[in-house]
Design a protein around this motif. Structure first.
Motif, PDB file in Angstrom:
ATOM      1  N   ARG A  49       0.821  -1.215   0.000  1.00 33.37           N
ATOM      2  CA  ARG A  49       0.000   0.000   0.000  1.00 33.37           C
ATOM      3  C   ARG A  49       0.853   1.262   0.000  1.00 33.37           C
ATOM      4  O   ARG A  49       0.317   2.360  -0.194  1.00 33.37           O
ATOM      5  N   GLY A  50       2.145   1.124   0.184  1.00 33.57           N
ATOM      6  CA  GLY A  50       3.010   2.281   0.061  1.00 33.57           C
ATOM      7  C   GLY A  50       3.149   2.776  -1.362  1.00 33.57           C
ATOM      8  O   GLY A  50       3.554   3.927  -1.588  1.00 33.57           O
ATOM      9  N   ARG A  51       2.774   1.907  -2.338  1.00 37.13           N
ATOM     10  CA  ARG A  51       2.896   2.297  -3.744  1.00 37.13           C
ATOM     11  C   ARG A  51       1.633   2.078  -4.567  1.00 37.13           C
ATOM     12  O   ARG A  51       1.479   2.676  -5.627  1.00 37.13           O
ATOM     13  N   PHE A  52       0.759   1.187  -4.111  1.00 35.75           N
ATOM     14  CA  PHE A  52      -0.349   0.747  -4.955  1.00 35.75           C
ATOM     15  C   PHE A  52      -1.684   0.819  -4.224  1.00 35.75           C
ATOM     16  O   PHE A  52      -1.751   0.766  -3.002  1.00 35.75           O
ATOM     17  N   ASP A  53      -2.752   0.882  -5.025  1.00 36.29           N
ATOM     18  CA  ASP A  53      -4.090   0.582  -4.533  1.00 36.29           C
ATOM     19  C   ASP A  53      -4.226  -0.939  -4.585  1.00 36.29           C
ATOM     20  O   ASP A  53      -4.219  -1.523  -5.678  1.00 36.29           O
ATOM     21  N   VAL A  54      -4.322  -1.580  -3.439  1.00 35.85           N
ATOM     22  CA  VAL A  54      -4.259  -3.040  -3.372  1.00 35.85           C
ATOM     23  C   VAL A  54      -5.661  -3.637  -3.413  1.00 35.85           C
ATOM     24  O   VAL A  54      -6.554  -3.217  -2.660  1.00 35.85           O
ATOM     25  N   VAL A  55      -5.842  -4.626  -4.289  1.00 41.12           N
ATOM     26  CA  VAL A  55      -7.127  -5.315  -4.419  1.00 41.12           C
ATOM     27  C   VAL A  55      -6.936  -6.775  -4.021  1.00 41.12           C
ATOM     28  O   VAL A  55      -6.052  -7.467  -4.536  1.00 41.12           O
ATOM     29  N   ARG A  56      -7.771  -7.229  -3.086  1.00 41.59           N
ATOM     30  CA  ARG A  56      -7.822  -8.652  -2.724  1.00 41.59           C
ATOM     31  C   ARG A  56      -9.236  -9.162  -2.966  1.00 41.59           C
ATOM     32  O   ARG A  56     -10.216  -8.428  -2.795  1.00 41.59           O
TER      33      ARG A  56
END
Length: 260
Positions: free
Chosen positions: A44-51
């Motif tokens: 999450r420091g670089r991306f929008d995270v999808v799970r």
């Protein structure tokens, strides 16, 4: 009941002001999206995270009959569509690596970068059909020690019994029939013919102590995907994302950010 379009997907926004884009994480067999817990704080420091949850695992929509690898690829694309994501970075472990690889080959315009972790382009058919039969006859609990012995090295298990217990509980919480059907799906799955069509920048990560998908399987991915980079981690078994989560997260983040 979970919305099967997005399969219980949740998007965790980037903690930084500027995101490098969405990063979709694809689970391994017998796990839920909780398998990524140790990586998300870094990612999450670089991306929008999808799970999201694979069909039959935590998504509340157990299929009525058999399902196959293409169905899981369609599910992944459905997650992208349901969240309004035109393109995304993909990272998948084991079964998730097969799903991500086929998605990258067949939906090239949707995949910005690809990371395959502890996976195999094809698996031994007979052993997976045998596992399906064993699970149906004796239940998932009988497979617990065998599976955990493949997921973790003895030294890691001795030093981290809480992690091993958590993953064992995650495994046996699965629906027995859905797990057996997933084993049959893996017995038939083969992405070797897809690899040459992958255009996204690709990183393949394996563990030197992985007996489920040994380094040779990672080498097949790297040899088949144009320009793929191979990284084998010492003394790491199949569930690398649990054994060295921060290292895996840094490798995914560096590769995806460069590929984007």
């Amino acid at each position: 009941m979970t919305d099967v379009t997005t399969r219980g997907a949740r998007l965790e926004p980037c903690a930084a002001q500027d995101s490098a884009g969405p990063l979709v994480l694809v689970n391994s067999l017998g796990t839920t999206s909780a398998m990524w817990d140790g990586l998300v704080p870094v990612l999450r420091g670089r991306f929008d995270v999808v799970r999201f949850e694979q069909r039959g695992y935590g998504a509340g929509d157990a299929p009525d009959g058999p399902f196959w690898l293409d169905d899981l690829v369609d599910d992944l694309v459905g997650v992208l569509d349901g969240l309004g994501l035109g393109r995304a970075h993909l990272a998948g472990v084991s079964l998730g690596g097969m799903v991500a690889a086929r998605a990258a080959a067949r939906h090239r315009h949707r995949v910005q970068s690809l990371t395959i972790i502890c996976s195999a382009p094809v698996l031994p058919r007979a052993s997976w059909l045998e596992r399906a039969e064993t699970v149906r006859g004796d239940g998932l609990a009988t497979m617990r020690d065998t599976v955990l012995g493949r997921w973790f090295t003895p030294s890691f298990a001795a030093a981290n019994p809480d992690v091993v217990t958590r993953y064992g509980d995650m495994l046996v919480a699965n629906d027995t029939e859905q797990y057996a059907r997933a084993c049959e799906m893996l017995a038939a799955a083969d992405v070797r013919g897809d690899l040459a069509d992958v255009a996204a920048p690709t990183l393949v990560i394996g563990g030197s102590a992985d007996i489920a998908t040994p380094p040779g399987d990672q080498e097949r991915y790297a040899a088949g995907i144009p320009g793929a980079r191979l990284l084998i981690l010492d003394e790491v078994a199949h569930m690398a994302t649990a054994a060295v989560p921060e290292r895996i997260a840094r490798e995914i983040a560096g590769h995806a950010a460069a590929g984007g």
